[in-house]
Write a protein that holds these residues in place. Structure first.
Motif, PDB file in Angstrom:
ATOM      1  N   PHE A   1      -1.846  -3.685   4.970  1.00 14.23           N
ATOM      2  CA  PHE A   1      -1.763  -3.770   6.319  1.00 14.23           C
ATOM      3  C   PHE A   1      -1.055  -4.903   6.893  1.00 14.23           C
ATOM      4  CE2 PHE A   1      -5.370  -0.768   5.787  1.00 14.23           C
ATOM      5  CZ  PHE A   1      -5.364  -0.205   6.860  1.00 14.23           C
ATOM      6  N   VAL A   2      -0.192  -4.854   7.987  1.00 15.97           N
ATOM      7  CA  VAL A   2       0.567  -5.920   8.649  1.00 15.97           C
ATOM      8  C   VAL A   2       0.692  -5.401  10.199  1.00 15.97           C
ATOM      9  CG1 VAL A   2       2.111  -6.256   6.443  1.00 15.97           C
ATOM     10  CG2 VAL A   2       2.966  -4.772   8.375  1.00 15.97           C
TER      11      VAL A   2
ATOM     12  N   SER B   1      10.079   3.565  -7.381  1.00 19.85           N
ATOM     13  CA  SER B   1       9.269   4.771  -7.437  1.00 19.85           C
ATOM     14  C   SER B   1       7.829   4.434  -7.519  1.00 19.85           C
ATOM     15  CB  SER B   1       9.831   5.731  -8.707  1.00 19.85           C
ATOM     16  OG  SER B   1      11.253   6.077  -8.442  1.00 19.85           O
ATOM     17  N   THR B   2       7.310   3.509  -6.726  1.00 15.21           N
ATOM     18  CA  THR B   2       6.032   3.289  -6.595  1.00 15.21           C
ATOM     19  C   THR B   2       5.342   3.414  -5.563  1.00 15.21           C
ATOM     20  OG1 THR B   2       6.839   1.112  -7.638  1.00 15.21           O
ATOM     21  CG2 THR B   2       4.339   1.247  -6.975  1.00 15.21           C
ATOM     22  N   PRO B   3       3.983   4.208  -5.703  1.00 13.16           N
ATOM     23  CA  PRO B   3       3.244   4.708  -4.560  1.00 13.16           C
ATOM     24  C   PRO B   3       2.673   3.713  -3.692  1.00 13.16           C
ATOM     25  CG  PRO B   3       2.041   4.803  -6.452  1.00 13.16           C
ATOM     26  CD  PRO B   3       3.309   4.644  -7.106  1.00 13.16           C
ATOM     27  N   LEU B   4       2.961   3.587  -2.639  1.00  9.72           N
ATOM     28  CA  LEU B   4       2.516   2.347  -1.697  1.00  9.72           C
ATOM     29  C   LEU B   4       2.527   3.072  -0.471  1.00  9.72           C
ATOM     30  CD1 LEU B   4       2.304  -0.665  -0.802  1.00  9.72           C
ATOM     31  CD2 LEU B   4       4.779  -0.740  -0.486  1.00  9.72           C
ATOM     32  N   ILE B   5       1.396   2.513   0.532  1.00  7.43           N
ATOM     33  CA  ILE B   5       1.211   3.086   1.870  1.00  7.43           C
ATOM     34  C   ILE B   5       1.055   1.519   2.813  1.00  7.43           C
ATOM     35  CG2 ILE B   5       0.038   4.231   3.591  1.00  7.43           C
ATOM     36  CD1 ILE B   5      -1.167   5.976   1.311  1.00  7.43           C
ATOM     37  N   LEU B   6       2.025   1.457   3.725  1.00 11.59           N
ATOM     38  CA  LEU B   6       2.208   0.472   4.463  1.00 11.59           C
ATOM     39  C   LEU B   6       1.518   0.941   5.841  1.00 11.59           C
ATOM     40  CD1 LEU B   6       2.659  -2.532   4.891  1.00 11.59           C
ATOM     41  CD2 LEU B   6       5.272  -1.725   6.114  1.00 11.59           C
ATOM     42  N   PHE B   7       0.462   0.271   6.434  1.00 16.02           N
ATOM     43  CA  PHE B   7       0.044   0.443   7.887  1.00 16.02           C
ATOM     44  C   PHE B   7       0.305  -0.431   8.377  1.00 16.02           C
ATOM     45  CE2 PHE B   7      -2.892   2.721   4.749  1.00 16.02           C
ATOM     46  CZ  PHE B   7      -3.230   4.162   5.657  1.00 16.02           C
ATOM     47  N   VAL B   8       0.938  -0.169   9.679  1.00 17.63           N
ATOM     48  CA  VAL B   8       1.747  -1.212  10.568  1.00 17.63           C
ATOM     49  C   VAL B   8       1.132  -1.167  12.036  1.00 17.63           C
ATOM     50  CG1 VAL B   8       3.786  -2.174  11.420  1.00 17.63           C
ATOM     51  CG2 VAL B   8       3.749  -0.990   9.288  1.00 17.63           C
TER      52      VAL B   8
ATOM     53  N   VAL C   1       5.601   7.688   9.732  1.00 21.37           N
ATOM     54  CA  VAL C   1       4.794   8.377  10.691  1.00 21.37           C
ATOM     55  C   VAL C   1       3.925   7.579  11.694  1.00 21.37           C
ATOM     56  CG1 VAL C   1       2.781   8.608   9.351  1.00 21.37           C
ATOM     57  CG2 VAL C   1       3.085  10.303  11.085  1.00 21.37           C
ATOM     58  N   GLN C   2       3.675   8.180  12.969  1.00 19.04           N
ATOM     59  CA  GLN C   2       3.138   7.327  13.932  1.00 19.04           C
ATOM     60  C   GLN C   2       2.035   7.993  14.280  1.00 19.04           C
ATOM     61  OE1 GLN C   2       4.894   4.555  16.873  1.00 19.04           O
ATOM     62  NE2 GLN C   2       3.977   5.774  18.349  1.00 19.04           N
ATOM     63  N   ILE C   3       0.717   7.557  14.303  1.00 20.75           N
ATOM     64  CA  ILE C   3      -0.368   8.406  14.536  1.00 20.75           C
ATOM     65  C   ILE C   3      -0.978   8.141  15.944  1.00 20.75           C
ATOM     66  CG2 ILE C   3      -3.037   8.929  14.124  1.00 20.75           C
ATOM     67  CD1 ILE C   3      -2.198   8.136  11.165  1.00 20.75           C
ATOM     68  N   ASP C   4      -0.746   8.963  16.835  1.00 19.74           N
ATOM     69  CA  ASP C   4      -0.916   8.806  18.381  1.00 19.74           C
ATOM     70  C   ASP C   4      -2.046   9.386  18.772  1.00 19.74           C
ATOM     71  OD1 ASP C   4       1.646   7.415  19.123  1.00 19.74           O
ATOM     72  OD2 ASP C   4       2.539   9.413  19.126  1.00 19.74           O
ATOM     73  N   ASP C   5      -2.774   9.965  17.945  1.00 22.25           N
ATOM     74  CA  ASP C   5      -4.034  10.709  18.445  1.00 22.25           C
ATOM     75  C   ASP C   5      -5.053  10.521  17.208  1.00 22.25           C
ATOM     76  OD1 ASP C   5      -6.404  12.364  18.858  1.00 22.25           O
ATOM     77  OD2 ASP C   5      -5.055  14.023  18.893  1.00 22.25           O
TER      78      ASP C   5
ATOM     79  N   SER D   1       3.428  12.243  -4.823  1.00 23.84           N
ATOM     80  CA  SER D   1       4.099  13.271  -5.090  1.00 23.84           C
ATOM     81  C   SER D   1       5.599  13.132  -5.641  1.00 23.84           C
ATOM     82  CB  SER D   1       3.982  14.472  -4.114  1.00 23.84           C
ATOM     83  OG  SER D   1       5.052  14.143  -3.039  1.00 23.84           O
ATOM     84  N   GLY D   2       6.071  13.922  -6.422  1.00 23.46           N
ATOM     85  CA  GLY D   2       7.236  14.072  -7.040  1.00 23.46           C
ATOM     86  C   GLY D   2       7.817  12.953  -7.394  1.00 23.46           C
ATOM     87  N   ARG D   3       8.847  12.334  -6.811  1.00 22.48           N
ATOM     88  CA  ARG D   3       9.288  10.794  -7.199  1.00 22.48           C
ATOM     89  C   ARG D   3       8.453   9.927  -6.420  1.00 22.48           C
ATOM     90  NH1 ARG D   3      14.790   7.860  -5.908  1.00 22.48           N
ATOM     91  NH2 ARG D   3      14.008   5.454  -6.232  1.00 22.48           N
ATOM     92  N   PRO D   4       7.233   9.259  -6.754  1.00 25.13           N
ATOM     93  CA  PRO D   4       6.381   8.371  -5.932  1.00 25.13           C
ATOM     94  C   PRO D   4       7.293   7.344  -4.957  1.00 25.13           C
ATOM     95  CG  PRO D   4       5.448   8.486  -8.073  1.00 25.13           C
ATOM     96  CD  PRO D   4       7.025   9.022  -8.012  1.00 25.13           C
ATOM     97  N   GLY D   5       6.751   7.007  -4.022  1.00 21.09           N
ATOM     98  CA  GLY D   5       7.461   5.835  -3.153  1.00 21.09           C
ATOM     99  C   GLY D   5       6.510   5.379  -1.869  1.00 21.09           C
ATOM    100  N   PRO D   6       7.130   4.793  -1.219  1.00 21.58           N
ATOM    101  CA  PRO D   6       6.360   4.072   0.235  1.00 21.58           C
ATOM    102  C   PRO D   6       6.367   5.158   1.231  1.00 21.58           C
ATOM    103  CG  PRO D   6       8.463   3.012  -0.018  1.00 21.58           C
ATOM    104  CD  PRO D   6       8.473   4.078  -1.220  1.00 21.58           C
ATOM    105  N   VAL D   7       5.312   4.982   2.086  1.00 19.80           N
ATOM    106  CA  VAL D   7       5.043   5.611   3.334  1.00 19.80           C
ATOM    107  C   VAL D   7       4.649   4.615   4.342  1.00 19.80           C
ATOM    108  CG1 VAL D   7       3.508   7.099   4.286  1.00 19.80           C
ATOM    109  CG2 VAL D   7       4.450   7.719   2.058  1.00 19.80           C
ATOM    110  N   VAL D   8       5.004   4.446   5.057  1.00 20.12           N
ATOM    111  CA  VAL D   8       4.753   3.648   6.533  1.00 20.12           C
ATOM    112  C   VAL D   8       4.115   4.428   7.508  1.00 20.12           C
ATOM    113  CG1 VAL D   8       5.826   2.099   8.188  1.00 20.12           C
ATOM    114  CG2 VAL D   8       6.851   2.123   5.984  1.00 20.12           C
ATOM    115  N   VAL D   9       2.896   3.851   7.985  1.00 19.61           N
ATOM    116  CA  VAL D   9       2.151   4.647   9.122  1.00 19.61           C
ATOM    117  C   VAL D   9       2.005   3.663  10.165  1.00 19.61           C
ATOM    118  CG1 VAL D   9      -0.299   5.478   9.405  1.00 19.61           C
ATOM    119  CG2 VAL D   9       0.844   6.036   7.226  1.00 19.61           C
ATOM    120  N   ALA D  10       2.411   3.959  11.226  1.00 20.01           N
ATOM    121  CA  ALA D  10       2.419   3.152  12.616  1.00 20.01           C
ATOM    122  C   ALA D  10       1.155   3.366  13.292  1.00 20.01           C
ATOM    123  CB  ALA D  10       3.622   3.288  13.512  1.00 20.01           C
ATOM    124  N   LEU D  11       0.264   2.343  13.813  1.00 18.54           N
ATOM    125  CA  LEU D  11      -0.672   2.508  14.553  1.00 18.54           C
ATOM    126  C   LEU D  11      -0.974   1.859  15.768  1.00 18.54           C
ATOM    127  CD1 LEU D  11      -2.828   1.486  11.268  1.00 18.54           C
ATOM    128  CD2 LEU D  11      -2.537   3.861  12.027  1.00 18.54           C
ATOM    129  N   PRO D  12      -0.606   2.501  17.100  1.00 21.00           N
ATOM    130  CA  PRO D  12      -0.839   1.888  18.073  1.00 21.00           C
ATOM    131  C   PRO D  12      -1.975   1.387  18.710  1.00 21.00           C
ATOM    132  CG  PRO D  12       0.189   4.175  18.414  1.00 21.00           C
ATOM    133  CD  PRO D  12      -0.176   4.003  16.992  1.00 21.00           C
TER     134      PRO D  12
END
Length: 557
Positions: free
Chosen positions: A72-73, A93-100, A130-134, A151-162
């Motif tokens: 989280f940042v 190819s590393t699974p990572l989720i960054l919440f911003v 992705v940005q989660i607005d709701d 899934s598949g080739r793993p990797g990072p996902v970025v989730v924006a949080l208003p």
């Protein structure tokens, strides 16, 4: 759940459902509601000193476990600081989720305080942004983030949080825990592979990539043993095959043993499992012809998009390394293989190449003897961590990796990775010994995370090789512009005092004789430790000097 919860509470509940036990963060006002929800949650929160370090710690845990590392940042500069970790997760190819954190929804598009368009910023580095607005969509989108990251080739996902979304209440059911999908090879494909192996005279195997496990490594090792096939590890993936095994032939990294490359080029069947054959392991894309390699290529990968992307395989197998390794149990040789002597010679070449005893470098501190000492006293499952620089050669070439989840090194070549990775590893498995190899320039990229190690009582050991320069760049400088030193010299602090100032243990090592007792004191201290090892600047590689490189370059002029 049917009760009303804020977006921050819903998010933390989803993390728990998906099995998150640890996360790394630098706090920010943009996601205060999440920090409040974490107050009562059974998730270990590691507070870091810089967002890049936090993201690297999370990436390290993703690399070791195969489960998404969580970070989280805050918005704007917090997010851009974390970009180095996102890039590492992408190329490794590393699974990572960054919440911003993100600005309030009503202020978007006005260049509000620290506002960024995260889809534009991270779109080329992340698998999904992705940005989660709701808040009512929080379970759906967070679940998708976990699935995409793994899934598949793993990797990072970025989730924006208003930030205003995080305090808005909603009534919504939780998602089910995510499940990783394994893609299995078909029986006909495995039968075809068996036929190809049986017809070969000099096959080789190259293992790399992610989506492995200890069981998969064990199964692949049994396959290699049954076929007596030489196995090579891709760049910084040496934990995928035990170096002590009679089939191990070395790694495809930087400064590769020329005999290793000759054996691969002379092979008549190349089995690549999990890896992409990217720039470093392919030796600048020159080891194999593109798009059609001269050698018959069997390429096994978890992501169909990687099959045929650069190299046209003779046989493409769409399968994860874990599923493929399990299926290898049915692939058995029907007769004695003719290449056993070739495999024995390949392993003998590796043993000679990786023996630190004959190595002599300029200066009073002999790193060959240091590596001999480490090999003699450290547990075999010690986790070695490093960033980028010539110093890493001492680990990659001379430490025999023998167990899965014992190596943390960025295939992307990102500096400053070693120390944050060690913090992530030690937070995950406090009982494991964790050693960092770092250069002086490399260490100070994220040296402030030594404070994080002290804060959480993580007794990692940093072997810091100080030659007062950005050594790798200086080496290239001497090769291309001999004698014209520019922008590579460094004036360093007293790293022994640095470690002590943070509350850790520090030692200064100037001779070979000083290293062993200094290491013993560091291990006994129970504190995060820095062994400040002063290296002669001429000792630029285990077998080369700056003067030698300069003379060779001038001779070509």
């Amino acid at each position: 759940m049917t009760n009303s919860r804020t977006g921050g509470q819903i998010l933390v509940d989803q993390l728990l459902i998906h099995g998150v036990q640890q996360l790394f963060c630098v706090p920010g006002e943009s996601y205060l509601a999440v920090l409040d929800a974490l107050h009562d949650a059974h998730i270990a929160v590691t507070v870091c000193r810089q967002e890049g370090g936090a993201a690297m710690m999370a990436e390290a845990q993703g690399k070791l476990t195969g489960q998404p590392g969580i970070c989280f940042v805050t918005r704007g500069p917090g997010a851009t600081n974390a970009a180095a970790g996102i890039h590492i997760a992408h190329q490794d190819s590393t699974p990572l989720i960054l919440f911003v954190g993100q600005v309030a929804r009503g202020a978007m598009g006005r260049e509000a305080f620290q506002e960024l368009d995260y889809r534009a910023v991270f779109g080329t580095m992340a698998k999904w942004v992705v940005q989660i607005d709701d808040p009512a969509r929080m379970p759906e989108l967070v679940s998708r983030a976990f699935h995409v990251a793994t899934s598949g080739r793993p990797g990072p996902v970025v989730v924006a949080l208003p930030e205003d979304m995080l305090v808005q209440a909603a009534t919504v059911a939780d998602a089910l825990p995510y499940q990783v999908t394994e893609t299995h090879p078909g029986a006909a494909q495995m039968a075809e592979l068996q036929q190809r192996l049986q017809a070969a005279q000099q096959p080789v195997a190259i293992v790399g990539g992610s989506r492995w496990s200890a069981q998969a490594v064990q199964a692949f090792t049994a396959f290699a043993q049954a076929w007596s096939i030489p196995v090579y590890c891709s760049f910084r993936r040496q934990m995928l095959f035990p170096a002590t095994h009679a089939c191990y032939g070395g790694d495809l990294g930087l400064g590769v043993n020329p005999k290793l490359l000759a054996r691969i080029k002379a092979s008549d069947l190349v089995l690549v499992v999990g890896g992409r054959l990217s720039e470093v392991p392919s030796q600048g894309y020159e080891l194999f012809d593109i798009p059609t390699p001269a050698q018959p290529l069997v390429h096994v990968h978890a992501d169909a998009d990687e099959l045929g992307k650069l190299y046209r395989p003779t046989q493409a197998i769409h399968a994860t390394p874990q599923a493929f390794a399990a299926a290898l149990n049915a692939v058995r040789p029907q007769a004695n293989v003719p290449w056993k002597a070739h495999t024995e010679a390949a392993h003998a070449d590796y043993l000679a190449w990786s023996d630190p005893a004959p190595i002599r470098i300029p200066g009073a501190l002999q790193m060959g003897e240091v590596m001999q000492h480490l090999r003699a006293i450290l547990p075999a499952d010690t986790i070695f961590c490093n960033g980028a620089g010539n110093f890493a050669t001492w680990v990659h070439r001379f430490w025999p990796f023998t167990s899965y989840a014992s190596q943390l090194a960025p295939t992307s070549g990102s500096m400053g990775y070693g120390l944050p990775a060690a913090v992530g590893a030690k937070r995950l498995w406090p009982q494991r010994e964790v050693v960092v190899f770092a250069g002086d320039g490399d260490f100070l990229m994220h040296g402030q995370e030594f404070a994080t190690a002290v804060q959480y009582g993580l007794p990692v050991i940093v072997v810091l090789l100080d030659n007062a320069m950005y050594g790798t760049i200086r080496m290239h400088q001497e090769r291309e512009y001999p004698g014209r030193i520019s922008a590579t010299a460094l004036k360093n602090p007293d790293f022994q005092a640095y470690a002590q100032a943070f509350g850790g243990h520090g030692e200064r090592v100037t001779t070979t004789e000083e290293f062993a007792p200094a290491l013993a004191r560091a291990r006994a201290s129970g504190l995060p430790s820095v062994l400040h090892c002063l290296i002669d600047p001429e000792a630029i590689t285990p077998t080369g000097t700056l003067q030698g490189i300069r003379r060779a370059a001038l001779a070509k002029k």
